[in-house]
Design a protein around this motif. Structure first.
Motif, PDB file in Angstrom:
ATOM      1  N   GLN A  85      39.456  22.481  28.734  1.00 13.12           N
ATOM      2  CA  GLN A  85      39.367  22.813  30.159  1.00 13.12           C
ATOM      3  C   GLN A  85      37.914  22.777  30.657  1.00 13.12           C
ATOM      4  OE1 GLN A  85      41.499  26.560  30.780  1.00 13.12           O
ATOM      5  NE2 GLN A  85      42.853  25.991  29.106  1.00 13.12           N
ATOM      6  N   PRO A  86      37.166  21.736  30.316  1.00 12.13           N
ATOM      7  CA  PRO A  86      35.752  21.701  30.717  1.00 12.13           C
ATOM      8  C   PRO A  86      35.552  21.452  32.209  1.00 12.13           C
ATOM      9  CG  PRO A  86      36.367  19.612  29.771  1.00 12.13           C
ATOM     10  CD  PRO A  86      37.552  20.537  29.580  1.00 12.13           C
ATOM     11  N   HIS A  87      36.613  21.112  32.894  1.00  8.06           N
ATOM     12  CA  HIS A  87      36.561  20.799  34.316  1.00  8.06           C
ATOM     13  C   HIS A  87      36.846  22.016  35.197  1.00  8.06           C
ATOM     14  CE1 HIS A  87      40.683  20.758  32.986  1.00  8.06           C
ATOM     15  NE2 HIS A  87      41.063  20.909  34.241  1.00  8.06           N
ATOM     16  N   ARG A  88      37.118  23.173  34.584  1.00 10.51           N
ATOM     17  CA  ARG A  88      37.602  24.336  35.312  1.00 10.51           C
ATOM     18  C   ARG A  88      36.557  25.451  35.341  1.00 10.51           C
ATOM     19  NH1 ARG A  88      41.184  28.828  34.559  1.00 10.51           N
ATOM     20  NH2 ARG A  88      41.574  28.546  32.346  1.00 10.51           N
ATOM     21  N   ALA A  89      36.583  26.231  36.432  1.00  3.18           N
ATOM     22  CA  ALA A  89      35.745  27.417  36.580  1.00  3.18           C
ATOM     23  C   ALA A  89      36.560  28.469  37.321  1.00  3.18           C
ATOM     24  CB  ALA A  89      34.477  27.096  37.349  1.00  3.18           C
ATOM     25  N   GLU A  90      36.097  29.702  37.232  1.00  3.54           N
ATOM     26  CA  GLU A  90      36.786  30.794  37.917  1.00  3.54           C
ATOM     27  C   GLU A  90      35.787  31.592  38.737  1.00  3.54           C
ATOM     28  OE1 GLU A  90      39.461  34.772  36.936  1.00  3.54           O
ATOM     29  OE2 GLU A  90      39.006  33.361  35.328  1.00  3.54           O
ATOM     30  N   ILE A  91      36.210  31.983  39.914  1.00  4.76           N
ATOM     31  CA  ILE A  91      35.398  32.853  40.762  1.00  4.76           C
ATOM     32  C   ILE A  91      35.822  34.288  40.486  1.00  4.76           C
ATOM     33  CG2 ILE A  91      34.927  33.553  43.137  1.00  4.76           C
ATOM     34  CD1 ILE A  91      35.293  30.596  43.903  1.00  4.76           C
ATOM     35  N   ALA A  92      34.825  35.158  40.345  1.00  4.24           N
ATOM     36  CA  ALA A  92      35.109  36.565  40.044  1.00  4.24           C
ATOM     37  C   ALA A  92      34.125  37.481  40.759  1.00  4.24           C
ATOM     38  CB  ALA A  92      35.021  36.794  38.538  1.00  4.24           C
ATOM     39  N   LYS A  93      34.532  38.704  40.950  1.00  3.13           N
ATOM     40  CA  LYS A  93      33.692  39.795  41.455  1.00  3.13           C
ATOM     41  C   LYS A  93      32.949  39.438  42.745  1.00  3.13           C
ATOM     42  CE  LYS A  93      34.863  42.433  38.014  1.00  3.13           C
ATOM     43  NZ  LYS A  93      36.139  41.795  37.663  1.00  3.13           N
ATOM     44  N   VAL A  94      33.695  38.951  43.736  1.00  5.42           N
ATOM     45  CA  VAL A  94      33.115  38.702  45.054  1.00  5.42           C
ATOM     46  C   VAL A  94      33.107  40.033  45.793  1.00  5.42           C
ATOM     47  CG1 VAL A  94      33.326  37.418  47.217  1.00  5.42           C
ATOM     48  CG2 VAL A  94      34.010  36.345  45.054  1.00  5.42           C
ATOM     49  N   MET A  95      31.914  40.521  46.112  1.00 10.17           N
ATOM     50  CA  MET A  95      31.778  41.822  46.769  1.00 10.17           C
ATOM     51  C   MET A  95      30.658  41.773  47.800  1.00 10.17           C
ATOM     52  SD  MET A  95      32.007  44.364  43.471  1.00 10.17           S
ATOM     53  CE  MET A  95      31.126  43.292  42.329  1.00 10.17           C
ATOM     54  N   THR A  96      30.883  42.439  48.919  1.00 11.31           N
ATOM     55  CA  THR A  96      29.875  42.581  49.967  1.00 11.31           C
ATOM     56  C   THR A  96      29.755  44.059  50.290  1.00 11.31           C
ATOM     57  OG1 THR A  96      30.469  40.431  50.898  1.00 11.31           O
ATOM     58  CG2 THR A  96      29.226  41.906  52.309  1.00 11.31           C
ATOM     59  N   LYS A  97      28.520  44.526  50.476  1.00 14.09           N
ATOM     60  CA  LYS A  97      28.307  45.915  50.884  1.00 14.09           C
ATOM     61  C   LYS A  97      29.109  46.186  52.150  1.00 14.09           C
ATOM     62  CE  LYS A  97      23.994  47.911  49.433  1.00 14.09           C
ATOM     63  NZ  LYS A  97      22.672  48.357  49.885  1.00 14.09           N
ATOM     64  N   LEU A  98      29.689  47.363  52.228  1.00  9.65           N
ATOM     65  CA  LEU A  98      30.526  47.723  53.379  1.00  9.65           C
ATOM     66  C   LEU A  98      29.795  47.521  54.699  1.00  9.65           C
ATOM     67  CD1 LEU A  98      32.265  50.965  52.062  1.00  9.65           C
ATOM     68  CD2 LEU A  98      33.251  48.681  52.274  1.00  9.65           C
ATOM     69  N   ALA A  99      28.558  47.930  54.784  1.00 13.67           N
ATOM     70  CA  ALA A  99      27.802  47.836  56.036  1.00 13.67           C
ATOM     71  C   ALA A  99      27.538  46.397  56.475  1.00 13.67           C
ATOM     72  CB  ALA A  99      26.471  48.583  55.894  1.00 13.67           C
ATOM     73  N   TYR A 100      27.750  45.434  55.579  1.00 16.07           N
ATOM     74  CA  TYR A 100      27.443  44.035  55.886  1.00 16.07           C
ATOM     75  C   TYR A 100      28.681  43.138  55.945  1.00 16.07           C
ATOM     76  CZ  TYR A 100      22.555  45.218  55.232  1.00 16.07           C
ATOM     77  OH  TYR A 100      21.316  45.776  55.362  1.00 16.07           O
ATOM     78  N   ARG A 101      29.849  43.712  55.815  1.00 16.40           N
ATOM     79  CA  ARG A 101      31.067  42.894  55.876  1.00 16.40           C
ATOM     80  C   ARG A 101      31.233  42.304  57.265  1.00 16.40           C
ATOM     81  NH1 ARG A 101      35.226  46.239  51.961  1.00 16.40           N
ATOM     82  NH2 ARG A 101      33.950  45.930  50.103  1.00 16.40           N
ATOM     83  N   GLY A 102      31.803  41.104  57.311  1.00 15.72           N
ATOM     84  CA  GLY A 102      32.017  40.433  58.587  1.00 15.72           C
ATOM     85  C   GLY A 102      30.820  39.654  59.081  1.00 15.72           C
ATOM     86  N   HIS A 103      29.793  39.498  58.247  1.00 15.43           N
ATOM     87  CA  HIS A 103      28.591  38.757  58.633  1.00 15.43           C
ATOM     88  C   HIS A 103      28.474  37.403  57.939  1.00 15.43           C
ATOM     89  CE1 HIS A 103      27.461  42.901  59.833  1.00 15.43           C
ATOM     90  NE2 HIS A 103      26.857  42.270  60.810  1.00 15.43           N
ATOM     91  N   GLY A 104      29.535  36.941  57.286  1.00 19.59           N
ATOM     92  CA  GLY A 104      29.521  35.622  56.646  1.00 19.59           C
ATOM     93  C   GLY A 104      28.905  35.596  55.259  1.00 19.59           C
TER      94      GLY A 104
END
Length: 178
Positions: A85-104
């Motif tokens: 599976q050398p062609h595969r990757a996984e995205i993990a632990k996407v987090m944004t500080k609460l005060a900055y959510r909704g800013h892209g």
């Protein structure tokens, strides 16, 4: 507000402390990122130290999003997969500080993760998110295809079961594979 700067992270006391604070805040706010509330700082440190060790071995990339000196978000690209599976990757632990959510910030982090995956010859990205209060609409907006839901997959940070929704996305690699 200063310009958002996204960069690959390496372990330092300041970076580790900021990532721990972000993880503890995310779990406290109900983010289903594999931990239960209350999350002890020591447990967060152990996770990030293990992640940085994987990063040093080339098995993971940890990104940080900064406004000035303040870490406001993170995302990881997991690259450690079997030889078939050398062609595969996984995205993990996407987090944004609460005060900055909704800013892209999360969008910018995901675009950078996709670019890094392509640079490493990866053409398929997978991820999962909680069925309840997860980020499914966000991932769909970014072009990820919903595969399905596994019911009662894990515990929510404050208790109770939740399913997980699986997503995938094809990307073009720098090597030209698609």
């Amino acid at each position: 507000m200063t310009k958002l700067d996204i960069k690959c992270l390496s372990s330092s006391p300041a970076c580790l402390a900021a990532l721990c604070d972000l993880l503890v805040e995310a779990v406290a706010s109900g983010a289903s990122v594999s931990f239960m509330h209350p999350l002890a700082t020591e447990a967060a440190e152990a996770f990030w130290n293990k992640s940085f060790a994987a990063s040093e071995r080339g098995e993971r990339v940890i990104l940080g999003a900064y406004y000035g000196d303040e870490l406001v978000g993170t995302a990881s690209l997991v690259l450690d997969f079997p030889v078939n599976q050398p062609h595969r990757a996984e995205i993990a632990k996407v987090m944004t500080k609460l005060a900055y959510r909704g800013h892209g910030i999360a969008t910018a982090l995901l675009r950078k993760v996709e670019m890094l995956a392509a640079e490493r010859g990866r053409t398929l990205i997978v991820l999962d998110t909680a069925a309840e209060d997860g980020a499914a609409p966000f991932y769909e907006k970014l072009g990820y295809t919903r595969l399905g839901e596994i019911p009662d997959y894990g515990l929510k940070p404050h208790g109770g079961l939740t399913g997980t929704i699986l997503f995938w996305k094809r990307i073009a690699s720098e090597a030209g594979a698609a």
